[in-house]
Design an enzyme around this catalytic site. Structure first.
Site, short mmCIF file in Angstrom:
data_model
loop_
_atom_site.label_atom_id
_atom_site.label_comp_id
_atom_site.label_asym_id
_atom_site.label_seq_id
_atom_site.Cartn_x
_atom_site.Cartn_y
_atom_site.Cartn_z
N ALA A 190 -6.29 -9.46 3.30
CA ALA A 190 -5.18 -10.06 4.06
C ALA A 190 -4.00 -10.38 3.16
CB ALA A 190 -5.67 -11.31 4.79
N GLY A 191 -3.66 -9.46 2.26
CA GLY A 191 -2.42 -9.60 1.53
C GLY A 191 -1.25 -9.29 2.44
N ALA A 192 -0.04 -9.25 1.88
CA ALA A 192 1.14 -9.05 2.70
C ALA A 192 1.10 -7.74 3.48
CB ALA A 192 2.39 -9.12 1.82
N TRP A 193 0.85 -6.63 2.82
CA TRP A 193 0.88 -5.33 3.47
C TRP A 193 -0.31 -5.17 4.41
CZ3 TRP A 193 3.06 -2.18 6.13
CH2 TRP A 193 3.03 -0.79 6.06
N LYS A 242 4.88 3.36 -10.20
CA LYS A 242 6.16 2.66 -10.06
C LYS A 242 6.00 1.16 -10.31
CE LYS A 242 5.08 1.18 -5.71
NZ LYS A 242 5.12 -0.18 -5.13
N ASN A 271 6.22 -6.95 -8.17
CA ASN A 271 6.07 -6.65 -9.59
C ASN A 271 7.37 -6.92 -10.35
OD1 ASN A 271 3.27 -5.26 -10.13
ND2 ASN A 271 3.99 -4.53 -8.15
N GLN A 282 -0.25 -5.86 -9.13
CA GLN A 282 -0.98 -4.65 -9.49
C GLN A 282 -0.44 -3.96 -10.73
OE1 GLN A 282 -3.94 -3.95 -6.29
NE2 GLN A 282 -3.69 -3.52 -8.41
#
Length: 495
Positions: free
Chosen positions: A50-53, A318, A381, A408
């Site tokens: 249940a992270g943001a994305w 990235k 990040n 990450q």
């Protein structure tokens, strides 16, 4: 009149706003047909993590398809017990009161009082509790629709038809290892859509990258390969054949053809606020095309692509350079010149690395740069790099930051450096024409490794790397990559 009321009800999404549902039910029926779902048996979709994305992805599905309750069930799993601190509870209360629609919704659900008590310090809220009301702990400022939250992992996934991996790559293997234990007796094979952007490096038998989709495939395969049957001599031939089939299925686990990756240049909160965005779902054609159609919305266009692993790896790459971009922005007080210099050098390194990892890297140029650009603009990040450079965060605080989730890029820096520092992958250095490990042509990656992993340098070292007068023109690095046969399929675990 009854029919009119029913039509009106079905045109309302779970946030209470009108949504054009033309074609939604047809898309849902098409996917149900492909998955051989019978009437009365809902399509079960579960987002794990249940992270943001992950939360936004589940909310988008709920907003679109939640109205068809007899045909689809959408749930999200997160671990229980994560307390919401007092400062976050106070901020959450401010967000609630600034949004009349959210305020009214909570009052109707008799849920408003607990947020008042949490603001006063008379009650502790928990992350899974507020998620049911539509609040993601990593994205407090963007209220979502209410979600069906399950805190027991076995209950969440054991009969799921589609599982969405919203976990960080650092947690994916362990969680899916546990999930595979619950799937030992399944006859049907689930579909897994991974949203995770991160990689690990493995050095044996040859240096190669391990992506989240590979982690999922291997975790399931490893556990189920230990499963066996004891067949007595009295069992008839039909039973033996059935048990043999089941053993073959369990040993194989979820095939890679049923595991897909979804990624693109986007920010989760902006997607939920209906900013126009696009993404790609990558994997086997059997599932990526129907899933792209199922996920596509007027403001969220989903394309499809066969190259799963390369897109997945580039999604992790990235994040590496976004941390450095945040450092440069903070150290130079948002100097446009300094940021553009950094962008020139970091993209040249990314192009160089891409030529090592992809047979036709030019196909990735647009998506890779777009994903990099949006992450540098507003990604977590880049934010993390800024906070480190400003001294508002320290490496001792770890990679999981309250209110932001897992950073990450830190683990990705370590993985890419470890992988590209292997002498067995040597390339010719333009100065002296001597063989060197690929990382020697990536000074920014080397510097980020020394800042974030070994911690032998401070954030200021990223500026020293940029201002080194011996640094090669980034054009040269790109030319080297384009004029040499660098592609090494073994880096992606391919023959």
């Amino acid at each position: 009149m009854v029919g009119s009321i029913d039509t009106l009800h079905r045109s309302l999404n779970s946030n209470g706003s009108f949504y054009n549902c033309n074609g939604l039910e047809e898309k849902l029926d098409e996917l149900r047909h492909l998955l051989c779902k019978s009437d009365g048996d809902p399509l079960r979709i579960v987002s794990v993590g249940a992270g943001a994305w992950g939360s936004v992805f589940a909310a988008l599905l709920q907003d679109s398809y939640g109205q068809f309750r007899d045909k689809v069930q959408i749930r999200i799993w997160r671990r229980p017990g994560r307390a919401v601190d007092r400062a976050t509870a106070e901020h959450l209360f401010e967000v609630i009161n600034s949004r009349e629609d959210v305020l009214r919704r909570l009052i109707r659900r008799c849920a408003y009082l607990k947020y008042v008590e949490a603001r006063l310090g008379d009650r502790t809220l928990f992350a899974d509790e507020i998620l049911k009301d539509g609040f993601c702990l990593n994205m407090i400022d963007t209220p979502l629709c209410p979600l069906k939250v399950v805190t027991n992992l076995q209950e969440a996934v054991w009969d799921a038809d589609i599982v969405v991996n919203g976990l960080p790559s650092t947690e994916t293997r362990d969680v899916f290892q546990e999930i595979s234990n619950y799937w030992k007796e399944r006859i049907t094979v689930p579909i897994i859509i991974s949203l995770s952007k991160g990689i690990e490096a493995a050095l044996q038998p040859l240096p190669h990258i391990i992506t989240p989709t590979q982690m999922i495939n291997r975790a399931n395969r490893t556990t189920n390969s230990r499963v066996g049957f004891s067949v007595s001599s009295q069992v008839n031939l039909l039973s033996v054949l059935f048990l043999s089939f089941m053993l073959m299925f369990l040993a194989a686990g979820v095939p890679i053809e049923n595991i897909l990756y979804l990624g693109g240049p986007n920010i989760a909160s902006e997607i939920y606020n209906k900013e126009y965005a696009n993404a790609r779902i990558c994997g086997a054609e059997q599932w990526r095309k129907p899933l792209a159609k199922f996920l596509r919305q007027p403001h969220f266009i989903v394309w499809d692509n066969s190259d799963l692993v390369t897109h997945e790896v580039m999604g992790g790459l990235k994040n590496v350079y976004a941390i450095g971009a945040g450092m440069v922005a903070a150290l130079t007080k948002e100097s446009a010149t300094s940021k553009s210099v950094y962008f020139a050098h970091c993209t040249s390194e990314m192009i160089f690395i891409t030529h090592l990892l992809a047979e036709e890297p030019e196909k990735l140029a647009g998506p890779l740069l777009a994903d990099t650009y949006v992450t540098l603009l507003k990604g977590r990040n880049a934010w993390y790099g800024q906070m480190l450079a400003k001294g508002e965060l320290s490496r001792d605080m770890g990679d999981s930051i309250s209110g932001k989730g897992m950073i990450q890029g830190v683990s990705a820096v370590g993985a890419f450096y470890e992988l590209l520092s292997q002498s067995s992958l040597s390339v010719l250095h333009p100065d002296g024409n001597k063989p060197v490990a690929p990382v020697e042509l990536c000074p920014l990656l080397k510097t980020l490794y020394k800042i974030l992993i070994t911690r032998e340098k401070t954030a200021e070292a990223i500026l020293q790397a940029l201002r080194d007068e011996t640094l090669n023109d980034p054009r040269e690095r790109i030319e080297i990559a384009q004029t040499h046969a660098f592609y090494k399929p073994s880096l992606l675990g391919q023959p």
